[in-house]
Design a protein around this motif. Structure first.
Motif, PDB file in Angstrom:
ATOM      1  N   SER A   1       4.218  -2.753  -3.928  1.00  0.00           N
ATOM      2  CA  SER A   1       3.634  -4.066  -4.269  1.00  0.00           C
ATOM      3  C   SER A   1       2.121  -4.053  -4.125  1.00  0.00           C
ATOM      4  O   SER A   1       1.435  -4.935  -4.632  1.00  0.00           O
ATOM      5  CB  SER A   1       4.240  -5.157  -3.386  1.00  0.00           C
ATOM      6  N   LYS A   2       1.619  -3.039  -3.420  1.00  0.00           N
ATOM      7  CA  LYS A   2       0.162  -2.988  -3.241  1.00  0.00           C
ATOM      8  C   LYS A   2      -0.512  -2.111  -4.286  1.00  0.00           C
ATOM      9  O   LYS A   2      -1.728  -2.114  -4.423  1.00  0.00           O
ATOM     10  CB  LYS A   2      -0.169  -2.425  -1.850  1.00  0.00           C
ATOM     11  N   MET A   3       0.275  -1.335  -4.980  1.00  0.00           N
ATOM     12  CA  MET A   3      -0.294  -0.380  -5.929  1.00  0.00           C
ATOM     13  C   MET A   3      -0.747  -1.096  -7.204  1.00  0.00           C
ATOM     14  O   MET A   3      -0.133  -2.084  -7.614  1.00  0.00           O
ATOM     15  CB  MET A   3       0.772   0.670  -6.271  1.00  0.00           C
ATOM     16  N   SER A   4      -1.812  -0.615  -7.809  1.00  0.00           N
ATOM     17  CA  SER A   4      -2.287  -1.245  -9.044  1.00  0.00           C
ATOM     18  C   SER A   4      -1.302  -0.939 -10.170  1.00  0.00           C
ATOM     19  O   SER A   4      -0.568   0.050 -10.120  1.00  0.00           O
ATOM     20  CB  SER A   4      -3.661  -0.699  -9.411  1.00  0.00           C
ATOM     21  N   GLY A   5      -1.323  -1.798 -11.166  1.00  0.00           N
ATOM     22  CA  GLY A   5      -0.428  -1.619 -12.299  1.00  0.00           C
ATOM     23  C   GLY A   5      -0.608  -0.282 -12.989  1.00  0.00           C
ATOM     24  O   GLY A   5       0.363   0.384 -13.345  1.00  0.00           O
ATOM     25  N   ILE A   6      -1.846   0.114 -13.154  1.00  0.00           N
ATOM     26  CA  ILE A   6      -2.076   1.364 -13.888  1.00  0.00           C
ATOM     27  C   ILE A   6      -1.503   2.553 -13.123  1.00  0.00           C
ATOM     28  O   ILE A   6      -0.931   3.475 -13.717  1.00  0.00           O
ATOM     29  CB  ILE A   6      -3.583   1.565 -14.216  1.00  0.00           C
ATOM     30  N   GLU A   7      -1.599   2.528 -11.799  1.00  0.00           N
ATOM     31  CA  GLU A   7      -1.040   3.627 -10.995  1.00  0.00           C
ATOM     32  C   GLU A   7       0.487   3.623 -11.069  1.00  0.00           C
ATOM     33  O   GLU A   7       1.114   4.660 -11.224  1.00  0.00           O
ATOM     34  CB  GLU A   7      -1.508   3.527  -9.530  1.00  0.00           C
ATOM     35  N   ARG A   8       1.067   2.432 -10.972  1.00  0.00           N
ATOM     36  CA  ARG A   8       2.535   2.330 -11.116  1.00  0.00           C
ATOM     37  C   ARG A   8       2.955   2.906 -12.470  1.00  0.00           C
ATOM     38  O   ARG A   8       3.903   3.666 -12.580  1.00  0.00           O
ATOM     39  CB  ARG A   8       2.986   0.863 -11.057  1.00  0.00           C
ATOM     40  N   GLY A   9       2.206   2.508 -13.482  1.00  0.00           N
ATOM     41  CA  GLY A   9       2.511   2.970 -14.826  1.00  0.00           C
ATOM     42  C   GLY A   9       2.478   4.479 -14.937  1.00  0.00           C
ATOM     43  O   GLY A   9       3.330   5.092 -15.577  1.00  0.00           O
ATOM     44  N   LYS A  10       1.508   5.109 -14.266  1.00  0.00           N
ATOM     45  CA  LYS A  10       1.380   6.567 -14.353  1.00  0.00           C
ATOM     46  C   LYS A  10       2.620   7.265 -13.810  1.00  0.00           C
ATOM     47  O   LYS A  10       3.057   8.283 -14.340  1.00  0.00           O
ATOM     48  CB  LYS A  10       0.137   7.024 -13.588  1.00  0.00           C
TER      49      LYS A  10
ATOM     50  N   TRP B   1       3.716  -1.146 -19.761  1.00  0.00           N
ATOM     51  CA  TRP B   1       3.655  -2.571 -19.416  1.00  0.00           C
ATOM     52  C   TRP B   1       3.074  -2.805 -18.024  1.00  0.00           C
ATOM     53  O   TRP B   1       2.573  -3.894 -17.715  1.00  0.00           O
ATOM     54  CB  TRP B   1       5.056  -3.202 -19.461  1.00  0.00           C
ATOM     55  N   ALA B   2       3.186  -1.784 -17.147  1.00  0.00           N
ATOM     56  CA  ALA B   2       2.919  -2.015 -15.723  1.00  0.00           C
ATOM     57  C   ALA B   2       1.555  -2.672 -15.470  1.00  0.00           C
ATOM     58  O   ALA B   2       1.424  -3.499 -14.578  1.00  0.00           O
ATOM     59  CB  ALA B   2       3.026  -0.691 -14.967  1.00  0.00           C
ATOM     60  N   ASP B   3       0.548  -2.330 -16.278  1.00  0.00           N
ATOM     61  CA  ASP B   3      -0.782  -2.912 -16.057  1.00  0.00           C
ATOM     62  C   ASP B   3      -1.117  -4.000 -17.074  1.00  0.00           C
ATOM     63  O   ASP B   3      -2.276  -4.361 -17.241  1.00  0.00           O
ATOM     64  CB  ASP B   3      -1.843  -1.801 -16.080  1.00  0.00           C
ATOM     65  N   LYS B   4      -0.083  -4.510 -17.749  1.00  0.00           N
ATOM     66  CA  LYS B   4      -0.354  -5.521 -18.782  1.00  0.00           C
ATOM     67  C   LYS B   4       0.547  -6.736 -18.628  1.00  0.00           C
ATOM     68  O   LYS B   4       0.716  -7.525 -19.563  1.00  0.00           O
ATOM     69  CB  LYS B   4      -0.137  -4.915 -20.174  1.00  0.00           C
TER      70      LYS B   4
END
Lengths: 285, 486
Positions: B86-95, B144-147
């Motif tokens: 929950s603390k990770m940025s969307g772009i990192e999750r997406g990667k 989608w993770a960062d959008k």
């Protein structure tokens, strides 16, 4: 000598008394009888669902533009009958200022959803770029017959917002009015009746919540049930909804209404259509 | 036949076997539970065999998770949610999700073979449909993770927390992808339970998840039976239940979560109508009927199991359908020629045979292709019933096998009414040459997915899910995200 109004129910575009012949007296703060209100039965619920189902085809196939116009017409008629609603709200214990705010909110709510009728689809639909030669899109469709339990602590706005958001998207509705404050819902039926809303699109019953809510929740031909949280009644209602996997939509009291009230009562339909690629220029036309 | 073939060409059109090799797959003898990125023994100490339905041989022993194991998995998912995901940025999750997609693509062949071994589906299908779609699903949702803030107007996207996910045995890896990918993209952590007959590809996916470096506890995979699933559903610290399976079990789950804070999405059964109008391109329509009901041995929730043919072309369609059925190869799932593989389990084969018996007893006329079926393993001949009416059990209940019921109709109104006269509403097919007629039908059929002049097509960007008792919520596409956001 004042001519008193008989508060009846509204099913399939007419104003019958409950088939049960029962009533309950509505009292003012001093204990005087304001009105004898219909104590609707399970059978009234069933009749109303039949009327709502019958009206669903025609109403859902009307153009979105037309539905918007009809909702706007409701706002016009409500505006014209403002005084009557103010009186009724005051009779039921509201202050003058509060009543004025509520009537204004109800009119605004109808105008608001009138405007949404031909727009929510554009916001919520998608064209999906599938990895094959198909045209694929997802659009919203009305769920069907919606059971509505009016927000109990208000007489007018708590029923208007749920009716407007349901029928705006092509659904038809069976509505149970606030048990303690039922008068405006019945008068609203008269507004609906004179606003080009076809008979059966909205059906309004008055009576005991403990009797009518379970009847709505367990009815096999109701597609969704909308209400504000009713405390202890929530659980038995939720359980009854499972029998036909009725969508059970419960808002916390005081939740602001908006686009979600429309989309919560819509299904997403995805359609696939092949695209032919024969002949023609490929990319340089 | 009587004439001698002057060129001495081979006229026996049976194919030589072309089995896919199993030499490059790696299977353990015994699989543990995947919790917190580690393989752990079940506290139940119990294991159950995963059977190859085509040979009835045991492929591996699988751990059977009990309540304590599920609790361990949920705790690990909660910890990962709170402390990392929950603390990770969307772009990192997406990667991470992109990386999982890539690693699956790299090992696609291994996945396809194991899927066919464990599940019974033809290698052609696992190779060309299940595995690529599963990879693509991760690939789609990764982006989608960062959008997420673009997805739904006027809504601030917020993850739900820990998602408990229970998946069926008909598309094991694909269903795992359908569940895990959007959950992770939306910022949730996961406890997933595969079906007891088909745990292997989910456990292979766990290997990839571990290899990908996904933070420990973000995805946990607990194997087992219905009691394992019930432990997930009833766990107090699960925020979301996503279930794909039968309507019966879906209702049990829904009852179990009443009065809790848990959100649910249910993707349940179907009895979908496939409608052939008299102006349809008949040969294509026949292919569509075949694909609609025999794809994946008919183990498809959206299978076109109720065929409606316009009366004036019914004889022709049925004749062509029977002739096409004769060219279907039923047999070894690993053979690249095979059209119809093994029925997933003995239990399911019994269910299908029960319905075939009921259909005959009801007076419908049965036709089965004359193909031979292997003597070992669970197999069922492609089966159609004609002379079926709406009141027949075989026209009302989901059979989940290669069994088609055929009814005829005269007018469009009649077929719309018949098609919609079911508690289900998952999918439908329409075959006609006329565009305006397509849209008349596609808008009036009460189903979540409608295929016009095609059937059983799936794509990560395409929302899937049902009306009425086929469940609620959508999977795939933008709409699939909402199931995992507040």
């Amino acid at each position: 000598m004042e001519v008193l109004k008989t508060y009846k129910i509204y099913i399939g575009g007419s104003f019958p008394r409950t088939e049960s012949g029962r009533y309950y007296p509505l009292l003012d703060a001093k204990g005087n009888t304001i009105a004898n209100v219909s104590l609707s039965s399970r059978k009234d619920v069933r009749n109303a669902v039949v009327a709502a189902r019958k009206a669903f085809g025609g109403w859902s196939e009307k153009t979105a533009f037309n539905r918007g116009q009809i909702l706007y017409r409701m706002a016009e008629i409500l505006e014209g009958r403002k005084l009557q609603f103010l009186e009724e709200l005051k009779k039921q214990g509201s202050s003058k200022e509060k009543a004025a705010r509520e009537v204004q909110a109800a009119i605004d709510c109808l105008v608001y959803y009138a405007g949404w009728a031909d727009k929510f689809q554009q916001i919520s639909s998608t064209v999906n770029p599938v990895s094959s030669s198909h045209f694929n899109f997802s659009a919203l469709e009305p769920m069907g017959v919606i059971g509505i339990i009016a927000a109990q602590e208000t007489s007018l706005i708590g029923v208007v917002k749920f009716i407007a958001s349901a029928i705006c998207g092509g659904n038809t509705a069976v509505v149970v009015a606030s048990e303690e404050l039922p008068l405006c819902a019945v008068t609203l039926a008269e507004v609906i009746h004179s606003s080009d809303v076809p008979g059966g699109v909205v059906n309004i019953l008055t009576g005991k919540l403990s009797e009518l809510a379970p009847a709505l929740a367990s009815h096999m031909d109701i597609n969704a049930l909308v209400k504000e949280s009713l405390g202890g009644l929530d659980k038995p209602i939720a359980l009854a909804c499972i029998e036909n996997l009725k969508r059970n939509i419960t808002y916390q009291p005081g939740t602001e209404h908006g686009l979600q009230n429309i989309t919560d009562l819509q299904e997403v339909k995805t359609t696939w259509h092949p695209i032919e690629h024969i002949g023609g220029a490929s990319s340089s036309y | 036949m009587a004439k001698k073939n002057p060129t001495q060409m081979q006229t026996d059109w049976t194919y030589a076997p072309a089995p896919e090799s199993t030499s490059h797959i790696r299977l353990e003898k015994k699989y543990q539970l995947f919790i917190n990125n580690e393989w752990v023994e079940p506290s139940s100490k119990k294991y159950f065999p995963s059977i190859n339905p085509a040979t009835e041989e045991t492929l591996a022993e699988i751990a059977w998770a009990n309540e304590a194991d599920v609790d361990r998995a949920v705790k690990s998912a909660r910890k990962a949610y709170k402390e990392v995901w929950s603390k990770m940025s969307g772009i990192e999750r997406g990667k991470y999700i992109f990386r999982i997609a890539r690693m699956m693509q790299e090992r696609a062949r291994e996945f396809a073979v194991i899927e066919s071994l464990d599940c019974g589906k033809p290698i052609r299908e696992s190779r060309d449909v299940d595995v690529p779609l599963a990879c693509n699903h991760f690939f789609y949702y990764a982006g989608w993770a960062d959008k997420l803030e673009y997805a739904f107007p006027h809504k601030i996207p917020e993850a739900l927390g820990v998602a408990g996910q229970i998946i069926p045995w008909n598309f094991p890896l694909l269903m795992a992808a359908w569940k895990i990918a959007p959950a992770l993209a939306a910022g949730n952590t996961v406890v997933l339970k595969p079906a007891e007959t088909t745990s292997l590809t989910a456990l292979k996916l766990a290997e990839i998840i571990k290899d990908s470096g996904l933070p420990a506890g973000v995805v946990n995979i607990v194997t087992g039976f219905g009691d394992t699933g019930a432990a997930i559903v009833n766990h107090h610290d699960v925020d979301k239940i996503a279930f794909t399976g039968s309507t019966h079990v879906g209702k049990i789950i829904q009852r179990a979560v009443v009065g809790t804070h848990k959100k649910t999405t249910l993707e349940l059964g179907g009895k979908s109508a496939n409608i052939i109008l008299d102006d349809a391109p008949i040969d294509q329509a026949v292919e569509g009927i075949i694909n609609g009901i025999f794809f994946n041995q008919g183990h498809v929730c959206c299978a076109g199991s109720r065929l409606f043919v316009q009366e004036n072309v019914a004889d022709l369609v049925i004749k062509k359908l029977k002739s096409r059925m004769e060219s279907l190869y039923v047999g070894d799932p690993l053979d690249k020629n095979t059209d119809i593989g093994a029925i997933n389990s003995k239990e399911q084969l019994d269910t299908i045979n029960k319905y075939i018996k009921i259909g005959k007893a009801e007076g419908a006329e049965i036709y089965q292709s004359e193909c031979s079926i292997p003597s070992r393993g669970y197999f069922c001949k492609p089966t159609i019933f004609t002379g079926v009416s709406q009141s027949h059990v075989i026209a009302q209940e989901e059979i989940f096998g290669p069994v088609l019921t055929i009814q005829t109709f005269r007018t469009i109104d009649e077929v719309i009414q018949k098609a919609n006269n079911t508690p289900y509403g998952l999918a439908a097919g329409v075959w006609t040459d006329k565009g305006s007629r397509i849209f008349n039908l596609t808008t009036k059929l009460r189903a979540g997915v409608v295929w016009a002049n095609t059937y059983n097509k799936f794509d990560p960007v395409s929302p899937f899910g049902g009306y009425k008792e086929s469940g609620f919520g959508r999977e795939g596409g933008l709409h699939g995200l909402s199931a995992y956001l507040k």
